[in-house]
Design an enzyme around this catalytic site. Structure first.
Site, PDB file in Angstrom:
ATOM      1  N   GLU A  19      -8.628  35.124 -28.290  1.00  0.00           N
ATOM      2  CA  GLU A  19      -7.494  35.846 -28.166  1.00  0.00           C
ATOM      3  C   GLU A  19      -8.048  37.274 -28.787  1.00  0.00           C
ATOM      4  O   GLU A  19      -7.611  38.052 -28.273  1.00  0.00           O
ATOM      5  CB  GLU A  19      -6.251  35.333 -29.014  1.00  0.00           C
ATOM      6  CG  GLU A  19      -4.883  36.185 -28.695  1.00  0.00           C
ATOM      7  CD  GLU A  19      -3.833  35.398 -29.542  1.00  0.00           C
ATOM      8  OE1 GLU A  19      -3.921  34.324 -30.077  1.00  0.00           O
ATOM      9  OE2 GLU A  19      -2.650  36.238 -29.442  1.00  0.00           O
ATOM     10  N   ARG A  30     -14.624  18.561 -34.930  1.00  0.00           N
ATOM     11  CA  ARG A  30     -13.759  17.068 -35.072  1.00  0.00           C
ATOM     12  C   ARG A  30     -14.072  16.544 -33.862  1.00  0.00           C
ATOM     13  O   ARG A  30     -13.786  15.272 -34.006  1.00  0.00           O
ATOM     14  CB  ARG A  30     -12.292  17.450 -35.350  1.00  0.00           C
ATOM     15  CG  ARG A  30     -12.183  18.088 -36.700  1.00  0.00           C
ATOM     16  CD  ARG A  30     -10.645  18.411 -36.969  1.00  0.00           C
ATOM     17  NE  ARG A  30     -10.306  19.483 -36.119  1.00  0.00           N
ATOM     18  CZ  ARG A  30     -10.276  20.692 -36.559  1.00  0.00           C
ATOM     19  NH1 ARG A  30     -10.972  21.189 -37.637  1.00  0.00           N
ATOM     20  NH2 ARG A  30     -10.113  21.607 -35.788  1.00  0.00           N
TER      21      ARG A  30
HETATM   22  P1  AMP Z   1      -8.159  25.772 -27.508  1.00  0.00           P
HETATM   23  O1  AMP Z   1      -9.700  26.418 -27.290  1.00  0.00           O
HETATM   24  O2  AMP Z   1      -7.323  27.106 -27.919  1.00  0.00           O
HETATM   25  O3  AMP Z   1      -7.877  24.715 -26.788  1.00  0.00           O
HETATM   26  O4  AMP Z   1      -8.525  25.255 -29.141  1.00  0.00           O
HETATM   27  C1  AMP Z   1      -9.067  23.953 -29.300  1.00  0.00           C
HETATM   28  C2  AMP Z   1      -9.743  23.718 -30.619  1.00  0.00           C
HETATM   29  O5  AMP Z   1      -9.275  24.314 -31.680  1.00  0.00           O
HETATM   30  C3  AMP Z   1     -10.219  22.609 -30.969  1.00  0.00           C
HETATM   31  O6  AMP Z   1     -11.680  22.222 -31.050  1.00  0.00           O
HETATM   32  C4  AMP Z   1      -9.313  22.071 -32.009  1.00  0.00           C
HETATM   33  O7  AMP Z   1     -10.146  21.355 -33.037  1.00  0.00           O
HETATM   34  C5  AMP Z   1      -8.849  23.604 -32.553  1.00  0.00           C
HETATM   35  N1  AMP Z   1      -7.549  23.673 -32.662  1.00  0.00           N
HETATM   36  C6  AMP Z   1      -6.677  24.571 -32.148  1.00  0.00           C
HETATM   37  N2  AMP Z   1      -5.655  24.674 -32.674  1.00  0.00           N
HETATM   38  C7  AMP Z   1      -5.516  23.528 -33.440  1.00  0.00           C
HETATM   39  C8  AMP Z   1      -4.254  23.040 -34.089  1.00  0.00           C
HETATM   40  N3  AMP Z   1      -3.038  23.451 -34.119  1.00  0.00           N
HETATM   41  N4  AMP Z   1      -4.521  21.870 -35.005  1.00  0.00           N
HETATM   42  C9  AMP Z   1      -6.063  21.577 -35.050  1.00  0.00           C
HETATM   43  N5  AMP Z   1      -7.058  21.884 -34.512  1.00  0.00           N
HETATM   44  C10 AMP Z   1      -6.686  22.912 -33.577  1.00  0.00           C
END
Ligand code: AMP
Length: 179
Positions: A101, A64
């Site tokens: 995780e 995205r």
């Molecule tokens: P993180 O590595 O935990 O910061 O997760 C971020 C990535 O996961 C991004 O590329 C987001 O597109 C996706 N992502 C994680 N949680 C969500 C959520 N609640 N809604 C949409 N995309 C998410």
């Protein structure tokens, strides 16, 4: 402030419960992108504060992040470099494994996509734990390029990623937060 700047971006993000798995509140930016004014305002917000000529390349995180980065790169007048899941990019790549995780994941970038000293803006749709963005930041560092800033459309502050990245000294910000 003109009419375009006054749109409520957050109201254009749709929350889908239990997607892609039970317990996840998926923050869906597609209604915002589908709205011409909202889309334009999001791109304008993502480049706010970045001086003209201060960025050589926008690095975008699959998938995205790609949808935002084209507009951002166009607005900044610079190129776009994809940061992708393993095995997607042709030719020689640099890769970095990072912990999730449960298990590990990997991001890759084409070896010649960035030159040492290039000033890079990293873009993604959302920051949660920050693991993905942190891995992308380290991968960009491996190329010798200089990560100047990281911008997200959405922050989930409860998951702490933004705080972690800021504590590491990165200039990072998001346009919208969901508590
Ligand atoms: P993180 O590595 O935990 O910061 O997760 C971020 C990535 O996961 C991004 O590329 C987001 O597109 C996706 N992502 C994680 N949680 C969500 C959520 N609640 N809604 C949409 N995309 C998410």
């Amino acid at each position: 402030m003109n009419a375009q700047q006054s749109l409520d971006l957050k109201a254009r993000i749709r929350t889908i419960p239990d997607f892609p798995s039970p317990g996840i509140q998926f923050r869906d930016m597609m209604p915002l992108l589908a709205d011409a004014q909202g889309h334009a305002q999001a791109i304008a917000g993502l480049i706010e504060g970045l001086a003209p000529g201060s960025i050589d390349a926008v690095a975008a995180i699959e998938a995205r992040g790609f949808l935002l980065a084209g507009g951002v790169a166009r607005a900044l007048g610079c190129g776009l470099v994809p940061v992708r899941k393993p095995g997607k990019l042709p030719g020689f790549t640099l890769g970095l494994n990072y912990a999730l995780e449960y298990g590990t994941d990997r991001l890759e970038i084409q070896q010649d996509a960035l030159k040492p000293g290039d000033r890079v803006l990293l873009v993604d749709d959302l920051i949660a734990t920050g693991g993905t963005a942190e891995a992308a930041a380290r991968l960009i560092g491996q190329t010798g390029a200089r990560l100047e800033a990281i911008r997200f459309l959405i922050d989930l502050p409860a998951l702490g990623g933004m705080t972690t990245l800021k504590a590491q000294g990165w200039d990072c910000a998001a346009l919208i937060a969901f508590d």
